[in-house]
Design an enzyme around this catalytic site. Structure first.
Site, mmCIF file in Angstrom:
data_model
loop_
_atom_site.group_PDB
_atom_site.id
_atom_site.type_symbol
_atom_site.label_atom_id
_atom_site.label_comp_id
_atom_site.label_asym_id
_atom_site.label_seq_id
_atom_site.Cartn_x
_atom_site.Cartn_y
_atom_site.Cartn_z
ATOM 1 C CB THR A 156 -0.773 0.098 1.313
ATOM 2 O OG1 THR A 156 -1.784 -1.068 1.386
ATOM 3 C CG2 THR A 156 -1.618 1.287 1.515
ATOM 4 N N GLY A 158 -4.933 -5.072 6.517
ATOM 5 C CA GLY A 158 -5.674 -4.197 6.525
ATOM 6 C C GLY A 158 -6.912 -4.498 7.732
ATOM 7 C CB THR A 192 1.237 0.012 4.690
ATOM 8 O OG1 THR A 192 2.403 0.078 5.559
ATOM 9 C CG2 THR A 192 1.165 1.223 4.077
ATOM 10 N N GLY A 193 0.004 -2.547 5.591
ATOM 11 C CA GLY A 193 0.229 -3.985 5.880
ATOM 12 C C GLY A 193 -1.353 -4.545 6.109
ATOM 13 N NE ARG A 204 -8.938 -7.327 2.189
ATOM 14 C CZ ARG A 204 -7.708 -6.809 2.443
ATOM 15 N NH1 ARG A 204 -7.393 -5.780 1.537
ATOM 16 N NH2 ARG A 204 -7.034 -6.722 3.535
ATOM 17 C CB VAL A 205 -13.261 -2.967 1.267
ATOM 18 C CG1 VAL A 205 -12.898 -1.523 1.617
ATOM 19 C CG2 VAL A 205 -14.229 -2.984 0.117
ATOM 20 N N GLY A 206 -10.130 -3.358 1.890
ATOM 21 C CA GLY A 206 -9.283 -3.329 3.264
ATOM 22 C C GLY A 206 -9.346 -2.055 4.213
ATOM 23 C CG ASP A 207 -5.742 -0.681 6.054
ATOM 24 O OD1 ASP A 207 -5.939 -1.417 5.153
ATOM 25 O OD2 ASP A 207 -4.913 -0.233 6.780
HETATM 26 N N1 GLY Z 1 -3.433 -2.346 3.943
HETATM 27 C C1 GLY Z 1 -4.044 -2.633 2.577
HETATM 28 C C2 GLY Z 1 -4.912 -3.750 2.890
HETATM 29 O O1 GLY Z 1 -5.274 -4.526 3.632
HETATM 30 O O2 GLY Z 1 -5.777 -3.890 1.591
#
Ligand code: GLY
Length: 323
Positions: free
Chosen positions: A170, A224, A221-222, A198-201
């Site tokens: 990210t 989510g 980052t990392g 799927r949606v991350g953070d």
């Molecule tokens: N931090 C990015 C994700 O998990 O999508």
């Protein structure tokens, strides 16, 4: 300015403009849009690794401190600059988040061209992942270049164990102007080979990014899911509001994430490693209103990008919570 390691090239371009008085959101977006357009970064925009269907789905958000407003898009496809669309959501709608087909149509209506984001290299990595998923399906890895397969050997089966690349990568950038205004943005292609949708953070305000003119700015980052479950970026900013330094705020959120992972591992054991530490990675980039900053990570040796009046754009080591 503070951000993930891949923000360094953009900081070299945009740090001087921030110092000359440019708007912090313009600068943060300028930093990340360089990487969105870079086909060699596997975690963001063009060239990002796709979902399990081979489709690149992007998430992005931005937040403008001076107006305390935000915009975001999630699961957007075929648009090169999701962070620019996030800004359009912020400035040209009454909404905070638009997803999927609606986000694509919204971007197109504002003149963003339809762009194929799956590069040949990313497609080959994705196919390698598909071929390595199981020994009980009909997909076979490519034959090894040498020596040739021995008689009777399943073509290419030797290569299954090599495994494909995985990334939660990210890019995040937080910026503080000389006038004391903060803004931030986070943009990503998300978890590689994710379940479609799927949606991350990254597009979730409070998880992958947050800023507040009264307290500072932070981004993640990392993994989510860990940033969402901890409300990580918001927690960093809120701890600074209560007086914590950027370093202490980031470390406190990582401690919470560790405890949360220990609890969650009761039903999802893979979250914790044999060493007793979380088996995943999460980083926070934290920027105080006084210009102090920190980059923290759960574990391991990694870098982040920072630009300040003392040293200009450079990499610094992330401080690990778990040595
Ligand atoms: N931090 C990015 C994700 O998990 O999508």
């Amino acid at each position: 300015m503070v951000g993930s390691a891949n923000a360094l090239a953009g900081m070299r371009e945009w740090w001087p403009k921030l110092q000359e008085g440019a708007d912090p959101l313009d600068c943060a977006l300028g930093v990340v849009q360089r990487v969105e357009a870079d086909p060699n970064d596997r975690s963001v925009g063009l060239g990002g690794l796709p979902n399990e269907d081979g489709v690149v789905q992007l998430d992005a958000a931005c937040m403008h401190g001076p107006t305390h407003n935000s915009g975001a898009v999630a699961c957007i496809e075929n648009i090169l600059h999701p962070s620019a669309v996030a800004r359009l959501v912020m400035e040209r709608t009454d909404h905070c988040l638009i997803v999927g087909r609606g986000a694509y149509e919204f971007a197109r209506s504002h003149g963003h061209p339809h762009t194929e984001l799956l590069t040949e290299e990313a497609r080959r990595i994705w196919m390698r992942w598909k071929e390595s998923m199981s020994d009980r399906d009909d997909r076979l890895s490519p034959p090894p270049p040498a020596p040739p397969p021995t008689k009777g050997e399943k073509h290419g089966s030797l290569r299954k164990e090599e495994g494909p690349d995985f990334t939660y990568g990210t890019i995040h950038c937080s910026a503080l102007s000389a006038a004391g205004e903060v803004s931030c943005t986070t943009t990503t292609s998300g978890l590689s080979y994710k379940i479609p949708g799927r949606v991350g953070d990254s597009p979730i305000v409070g998880a992958g990014l947050y800023c507040d003119m009264e307290a500072g700015s932070a981004g993640s980052t990392g993994r989510g899911e860990a940033a969402i479950l901890s409300n990580g970026a918001f927690a960093c900013v809120e701890l600074m509001r209560q007086g914590a330094s950027p370093l202490d705020a980031g470390m406190e959120v990582l401690k919470r994430i560790t405890r949360q992972a220990e609890r969650a591992a009761k039903w999802q054991p893979g979250l914790m490693g044999e060493d007793g530490l979380p088996a995943f990675g999460v980083n926070f980039y934290v920027l105080g209103l006084d210009g102090t900053w920190a980059g923290v990570t759960l574990k391991g040796k990694n870098k982040f990008a920072v630009s300040d009046v003392d040293g200009g754009p450079r990499h610094e080591p992330l401080i690990p919570l778990h040595g």
